[in-house]
Design an enzyme around this catalytic site. Structure first.
Site, mmCIF file in Angstrom:
data_model
loop_
_atom_site.group_PDB
_atom_site.id
_atom_site.type_symbol
_atom_site.label_atom_id
_atom_site.label_comp_id
_atom_site.label_asym_id
_atom_site.label_seq_id
_atom_site.Cartn_x
_atom_site.Cartn_y
_atom_site.Cartn_z
ATOM 1 N N ILE A 1 -32.796 17.089 0.672
ATOM 2 C CA ILE A 1 -32.276 18.339 0.471
ATOM 3 C C ILE A 1 -33.460 18.995 -0.328
ATOM 4 O O ILE A 1 -33.638 20.356 0.179
ATOM 5 C CB ILE A 1 -30.918 18.503 -0.394
ATOM 6 C CG1 ILE A 1 -29.911 18.247 0.360
ATOM 7 C CG2 ILE A 1 -30.913 20.088 -0.865
ATOM 8 C CD1 ILE A 1 -28.522 18.488 -0.324
ATOM 9 N N GLU B 1 -38.195 10.744 -9.034
ATOM 10 C CA GLU B 1 -37.533 9.486 -8.588
ATOM 11 C C GLU B 1 -38.308 8.039 -8.853
ATOM 12 O O GLU B 1 -39.563 8.211 -8.535
ATOM 13 C CB GLU B 1 -37.131 9.367 -6.886
ATOM 14 C CG GLU B 1 -35.979 10.374 -6.739
ATOM 15 C CD GLU B 1 -35.563 10.453 -5.259
ATOM 16 O OE1 GLU B 1 -34.547 10.313 -4.927
ATOM 17 O OE2 GLU B 1 -36.657 10.483 -4.524
#
Length: 352
Positions: A36, A60
């Site tokens: 996204i 991440e």
């Protein structure tokens, strides 16, 4: 990662002894379906120092998934589904391998959460308090322990047994946690996924649809718990989750965010399945304890939604506009410095 912890000499008591300097911390977990734009948003927030306060970004753990060990987890979990669909891997074997890969996704998040959660401070402050330091985490552990496993279960890629095992590993969130579930219209979402073309990642429309629904369930679950209700409220009237429920959960936007959700709009509904019930249709106590634990672990999360359809800077501004509504905690200078060191280390080691 932007500016460092606010400088300044620690204040001293009347006797001249240094006292622990207090630091107000807002921590934000950016989450949602993959692709996204949350990672870009987090990096922009850190580079621009959201709200005027120093901002630390925890990315991440891509290296942990892809290069630190012998198997690339991202490529592996997609390859497992491909082999199953082509008839080269038995369904049960594929489910076991999928559960293995999913557990490896969650490991670095659990390690990071364990390392940082004692540094946030224990006193929750009034919403709207100006932070001295903002923390932006690229996903909360709920993503890899609950949301993605739930989607895999609904798709038939994982068993309920494996899902329950993953859910049990979700750590309890201390006071002051803020999770922003990011959203985007489907067409733009697919365009961004095609543009980034991450190695080993596939554009699985059914997985994306299911994840979108699961994240709406997560938002509704947090709203449900914040209203003071518990999963037992309405459980008896809730229909048993079956094949029709699973099918609906894989349809694009079959679930939506609800301001006042019912139990059927939450994550708890998918656990009312025959596998967890006795012959009378009553949930076994051991499984009820698991749902009690899930409820307690999510209760301290303040949930928000943010549409990331704009430019990276506009998306960062959307999240930053939520800061006055977010909870904060009171920590100390030493803990804030430790968080800065952790962010620098995590950024250095997790990049690929």
């Amino acid at each position: 990662m932007a500016a460092c912890v606010p400088p300044g000499e620690a204040p001293r008591s009347a006797s001249g002894t240094p006292t622990r300097r207090q630091v107000t911390i807002v921590r934000i977990y950016l989450d949602g379906v993959y692709g996204i734009g949350k990672s870009t948003t987090g990096r922009v927030m850190a580079s621009a120092a959201s709200g005027g306060s120093p901002t630390l970004y925890f990315p991440e753990p891509m290296a942990y998934w892809r290069t630190l060990f012998e198997t690339d987890v991202i490529s592996g979990i997609y390859d497992t589904q491909n082999r199953k669909q082509q008839g080269n891997l038995a369904v049960d074997d594929a489910a076991l391998i999928t559960a293995h890969y999913q557990s490896r996704f969650t490991t670095p998040y659990l390690i990071l959460h364990d390392h940082t959660c004692t540094l946030f401070g224990g006193n929750s402050l009034q919403r709207g308090t100006q932070p001295d330091l903002t923390l932006v985490f690229d996903r909360h552990p709920v993503a890899s322990t609950v949301c993605f496993p739930a989607a895999r279960y609904l798709l038939g890629d994982m068993s309920m047994c494996a899902l329950m095992a993953m859910v049990a590993t979700l750590p309890r969130e201390p006071q002051g946690g803020n999770i922003v579930v990011t959203t985007l219209n489907v067409e733009e979402h697919i365009r961004r996924l095609r543009t980034r073309a991450r190695i080993g990642e596939q554009i699985d429309i059914t997985l994306i649809a299911t994840l979108r629904n699961v994240y709406f369930m997560l938002v509704n679950t947090c709203h449900f718990l914040r209203s003071g209700r518990v999963w037992r409220d309405g459980w008896g009237e809730l229909p048993t989750s079956c094949g029709a429920y699973k099918h609906r959960a894989t349809q694009m936007d079959a679930f939506q965010e609800r301001v006042s959700p019912e139990l059927g709009d939450t994550l708890f509904a998918l656990f009312k399945t025959q596998e967890l019930l006795d012959d009378r249709g009553v949930i076994l106590e051991v499984h009820a304890w698991a749902l009690d634990a899930l409820m307690l672990k999510l209760r301290n999360l303040n949930v928000f939604s943010a549409d990331l359809s704009g430019t990276p800077r506009q998306c960062a501004a959307v999240v930053e506009s939520l800061l006055p509504l977010m909870s904060s905690t009171l920590s100390d200078f030493d803990s804030a410095s430790a968080l800065e060191r952790a962010a620098r280390t995590f950024n250095a080691e997790m990049g690929v």
